[in-house]
Design a protein around this motif. Structure first.
Motif, PDB file in Angstrom:
ATOM      1  N   GLN A 164       0.847  -1.186   0.000  1.00  0.00           N
ATOM      2  CA  GLN A 164       0.000   0.000   0.000  1.00  0.00           C
ATOM      3  C   GLN A 164       0.883   1.237   0.000  1.00  0.00           C
ATOM      4  O   GLN A 164       1.773   1.377   0.836  1.00  0.00           O
ATOM      5  CB  GLN A 164      -0.920   0.003   1.219  1.00  0.00           C
ATOM      6  CG  GLN A 164      -1.940   1.131   1.210  1.00  0.00           C
ATOM      7  CD  GLN A 164      -2.975   0.998   2.310  1.00  0.00           C
ATOM      8  OE1 GLN A 164      -2.865   0.142   3.181  1.00  0.00           O
ATOM      9  NE2 GLN A 164      -3.993   1.837   2.272  1.00  0.00           N
ATOM     10  N   PRO A 220      -0.861   8.005  -0.325  1.00  0.00           N
ATOM     11  CA  PRO A 220      -1.409   8.915  -1.341  1.00  0.00           C
ATOM     12  C   PRO A 220      -0.666  10.250  -1.334  1.00  0.00           C
ATOM     13  O   PRO A 220      -0.508  10.884  -0.294  1.00  0.00           O
ATOM     14  CB  PRO A 220      -2.863   9.108  -0.890  1.00  0.00           C
ATOM     15  CG  PRO A 220      -3.154   7.999   0.066  1.00  0.00           C
ATOM     16  CD  PRO A 220      -1.846   7.680   0.719  1.00  0.00           C
ATOM     17  N   GLN A 266       0.364  -3.346  -6.216  1.00  0.00           N
ATOM     18  CA  GLN A 266      -0.060  -2.344  -5.248  1.00  0.00           C
ATOM     19  C   GLN A 266      -1.576  -2.392  -5.077  1.00  0.00           C
ATOM     20  O   GLN A 266      -2.299  -2.860  -5.951  1.00  0.00           O
ATOM     21  CB  GLN A 266       0.345  -0.939  -5.696  1.00  0.00           C
ATOM     22  CG  GLN A 266       1.831  -0.752  -5.892  1.00  0.00           C
ATOM     23  CD  GLN A 266       2.162   0.587  -6.531  1.00  0.00           C
ATOM     24  OE1 GLN A 266       1.377   1.531  -6.448  1.00  0.00           O
ATOM     25  NE2 GLN A 266       3.312   0.668  -7.174  1.00  0.00           N
ATOM     26  N   THR A 315      -4.897   0.084  -3.066  1.00  0.00           N
ATOM     27  CA  THR A 315      -5.266   1.256  -2.289  1.00  0.00           C
ATOM     28  C   THR A 315      -6.476   0.909  -1.440  1.00  0.00           C
ATOM     29  O   THR A 315      -7.276   0.043  -1.800  1.00  0.00           O
ATOM     30  CB  THR A 315      -5.559   2.469  -3.192  1.00  0.00           C
ATOM     31  OG1 THR A 315      -5.781   3.621  -2.372  1.00  0.00           O
ATOM     32  CG2 THR A 315      -6.779   2.233  -4.061  1.00  0.00           C
TER      33      THR A 315
END
Length: 437
Positions: A205, A208, A377, A379
């Motif tokens: 993760q 951002p 990955q 999110t």
């Protein structure tokens, strides 16, 4: 030379790969700290207010744990237990090894035992046997995956070559001699597996942030390099900001999510990493399971210790060169106020995506073109109220169940709509995405 002497030589060889902490960059202190750590080979784990390994075994509370994990040698020698003392469990582990040996005598391998309330999963990796007992209805494949993480974490501290060599020379060797002090690292791994979906998804993760800021950080790491440097990694709050892989590394030999997750657990499980600059050997099992790399670890925002710089090299004598790279990175970050911007980077809530009544979601893209050279990955929105404590565990158990069902080959599914007592869940798998919410 007898087998005991050869095993002791292997032990000494492993002990030579010691880590040492550097408060000031003075060679004398490096040597002194190296000697102090020679009994363990890695930084001391953080003290725990309650030691699970002192728990009395075979009590109702001991039996009531969601998962038990046991590691033993082919000779039935105890190596690790998630709860309780290994010596007190030596008879239990002996029974486990007897089951493994009995099935092997019929040219077969035992994989699992199922009852109404429990699943027992077995896995043999070289000379090590790993057993997991679970009462939370996870799939056998997921439990096997968790045992693999435990095995890889052990390999990350010792290397597969060292483990194989030791047991070839002395089959009843007590591996706890090499792993003394590492229980907290394995405990921390199992705790993370239960609460961090990264391990379920085999993905990392990322924090951002704007693409321009991430590119700027990436360029700073690329400029601060030294011979034999393999990876430069920047992490904040146990989440990835960026990884720079040096050009000397083969294109098809890239860092895997499992290796990164193991390294992060190794760092976060020990408070020793929070107090200065650390130089430690580390194996990356999926990159190369038979050799050590050397990791320079430093937190760049003391005393908060949230932003961690990790420089991985093949040169065991490159501490000072790595420390100079860190100094250059610090200067660049200070000039651009990068750490201030990173400190303001926050996880986002499900409400930010503009879907009414959405409480939480995870999203993972599939089939990313190889030319992008990206780690897998995902999110995820912040897991906030009501999903804290036991409710968080309950939601993650639902996610594990949905993940297992949608990735099952019998029958293959694309969409699952599940109505539970407290929420409605949707799992959607298509050619490009996997979503759980």
């Amino acid at each position: 030379m007898d087998s005991s002497t050869e095993a002791d030589d292997s032990l000494q060889e492993c002990k030579e790969n010691v880590s040492y902490r550097v408060g000031e960059i003075v060679q004398k202190q490096v040597e002194e700290q190296s000697g102090q750590q020679a009994d363990r080979g890695f930084p001391s784990p953080s003290p725990s207010p309650f030691c699970n390994h002192e728990e009395e075994v075979m009590t109702d509370s001991w039996r009531g744990h969601r998962k038990h994990v046991f590691v033993l040698s082919e000779a039935g020698k105890p190596i690790y237990s998630r709860y309780g003392n290994e010596e007190a469990l030596s008879t239990t582990m002996g029974v486990m090894m007897a089951l493994v040996s009995f099935v092997q005598s019929g040219d077969d391998n035992i994989r699992s035992i199922h009852s109404d309330d429990h699943t027992v999963v077995f896995m043999q990796q070289g000379p090590l046997v790993l057993v997991l007992v679970s009462n939370n209805k996870q799939s056998e494949q997921q439990l096997q995956s968790e045992l693999l993480y435990v095995h890889y974490q052990i390999v990350s501290m010792l290397t597969q070559a060292s483990i194989n060599r030791i047991f070839e020379q002395k089959k009843n060797y007590d591996l706890r001699r090499l792993l003394a002090g590492s229980e907290r690292i394995l405990d921390g791994l199992l705790d993370l597996i239960d609460k961090d979906p990264s391990f379920l998804l085999s993905a990392v993760q990322c924090v951002p942030m704007s693409p321009s800021l991430r590119d700027s950080i990436n360029q700073t790491l690329q400029r601060a390099t030294t011979p034999n440097l393999v990876f430069s990694i920047l992490i904040v709050n146990n989440q990835l900001i960026t990884i720079v892989q040096e050009r000397m590394v083969l294109e098809d030999a890239r860092l895997k999510p499992t290796d990164l997750l193991l390294v992060l657990n190794f760092i976060m499980s020990s408070s020793a990493f929070h107090g200065g600059e650390i130089w430690t050997p580390i194996c990356l099992p999926l990159f190369n399971a038979d050799c050590y790399f050397y990791a320079y670890v430093a937190f760049m925002d003391p005393p908060d210790c949230t932003v961690c710089l990790l420089l991985i090299t093949t040169d065991r004598n490159a501490f000072f060169a790595a420390a100079e790279c860190k100094r250059k990175i610090e200067e660049s970050f200070r000039a651009q106020k990068v750490l201030d911007v990173i400190a303001r980077a926050q996880p986002y809530h499900a409400s930010h995506v503009g879907v009414s009544d959405l409480r939480h979601f995870m999203y993972m893209p599939f089939n990313i073109p190889d030319k992008h050279h990206q780690l897998p990955q995902f999110t995820s929105s912040l897991m906030a109220e009501p999903y804290v404590g036991l409710e968080r565990t309950r939601l993650l158990d639902l996610y594990r169940n949905m993940h297992s069902r949608i990735h099952s080959t019998t029958p293959p599914l694309k969409i699952i709509y599940h109505v539970s007592q407290k929420e409605v869940l949707l799992a959607w798998l298509c050619h490009q995405i996997t979503a759980l919410d």
